[in-house]
Design a protein around this motif. Sequence first.
Motif, short mmCIF file in Angstrom:
data_model
loop_
_atom_site.label_atom_id
_atom_site.label_comp_id
_atom_site.label_asym_id
_atom_site.label_seq_id
_atom_site.Cartn_x
_atom_site.Cartn_y
_atom_site.Cartn_z
N MET A 144 0.82 -1.20 0.00
CA MET A 144 0.00 0.00 0.00
C MET A 144 0.85 1.25 0.00
O MET A 144 0.51 2.26 -0.64
CB MET A 144 -0.92 0.00 1.22
N MET A 145 1.95 1.20 0.74
CA MET A 145 2.82 2.37 0.83
C MET A 145 3.51 2.67 -0.48
O MET A 145 3.97 3.79 -0.70
CB MET A 145 3.84 2.15 1.96
N SER A 146 3.62 1.67 -1.35
CA SER A 146 4.29 1.87 -2.64
C SER A 146 3.34 1.72 -3.82
O SER A 146 3.74 1.32 -4.90
CB SER A 146 5.44 0.87 -2.77
N ALA A 147 2.06 2.01 -3.59
CA ALA A 147 1.05 1.88 -4.65
C ALA A 147 1.37 2.83 -5.80
O ALA A 147 1.86 3.94 -5.58
CB ALA A 147 -0.34 2.18 -4.10
N PRO A 157 -2.86 -2.86 -4.67
CA PRO A 157 -1.77 -3.84 -4.77
C PRO A 157 -2.28 -5.21 -5.17
O PRO A 157 -3.37 -5.64 -4.75
CB PRO A 157 -1.19 -3.86 -3.35
N GLU A 158 -1.53 -5.88 -6.01
CA GLU A 158 -1.95 -7.19 -6.52
C GLU A 158 -2.24 -8.17 -5.40
O GLU A 158 -3.14 -9.00 -5.51
CB GLU A 158 -0.88 -7.75 -7.46
N ILE A 159 -1.49 -8.07 -4.31
CA ILE A 159 -1.67 -9.00 -3.19
C ILE A 159 -3.05 -8.81 -2.54
O ILE A 159 -3.57 -9.71 -1.89
CB ILE A 159 -0.55 -8.80 -2.14
N SER A 161 -10.69 -8.32 -3.22
CA SER A 161 -11.55 -7.20 -3.62
C SER A 161 -12.62 -7.67 -4.60
O SER A 161 -12.32 -8.34 -5.59
CB SER A 161 -10.71 -6.08 -4.25
N LEU A 162 -13.86 -7.29 -4.35
CA LEU A 162 -14.95 -7.64 -5.25
C LEU A 162 -14.77 -6.98 -6.61
O LEU A 162 -14.80 -7.65 -7.65
CB LEU A 162 -16.29 -7.21 -4.65
#
Length: 272
Positions: A68-71, A120-122, A127-128
């Motif tokens: 998240m910090m590197s989105a 982020p892909e992870i 996520s819906l």
Amino acid sequence: MFTARSLPRFQLQRRLYSSNYNSAASRFNSRPASTVRRVLVFAAVSIFFTSAGFLIAASPAIAPVIAMMSAPTDNETLALYRPDDDFASKIDSSIVNHPLAQSLRANPAYKESRPYLRIPEIQRKHSLTAGTLMGPGRVPVPPLAFVEEGKKLVSIAYLSTDLCGHVGMVHGGMLATMLDEGMARCCFAALPNKIGFTASLTVNYRAPSPAGSFVVLKAEVVKAEGRKAWVKGRIELLGDGIEPGKLLADGESLFIEPKYAKAMPKLLTVQQ
């Protein structure tokens, strides 16, 4: 040369007592240092294993936080998508090169992005809208969005054939989800910390939405006041030009920013 036998008895006893006393004193003096050393070693080992245990327990949450910090920024998302097949490539080309997209791209008031690629892909698998609904047969190409910060949003998407309620018709819940997401994204920049939750959502279905169609979602902030924002939106079939297409659904919503918003990751804000 003196020996033990040649010494008077009291001198011999004095020497033996002195020797025993010094040995005992030495052992006593060394005991505190030894005890402190053991305590320090035990404390260091305890801290090490406690820290290791915490890191192991927290490891599932560490990776998402770092991600998240590197989105990526909104601009960077435009280069992230690569079609998996010819079908997706044709859809992507139709969206990117559509006259509506070209006209919005030429307007400096709008910022272009693929918003779901900021997640982020992870985290997408949880996520819906960014994970479950994306992919072949559903939404095969990430929607392309144009945002006038804190005011308007226009998003172009393709809805495929596996999103149906009635045969050949996109489920109404899908349209409601799209309106909720689009109106939320539209108003985030108008809120103090640029994030909010849906407090109310009203959807009106105006016409059946055929599966396998391009659609355009349009949203506009009606009013923003403190931690609240009121938004209206609509979904249309994408026409051949920039003119509005057939209206499929419209709605309005109220979004409220939570009091703890400052502590939340701002993944969905508009960034250049």
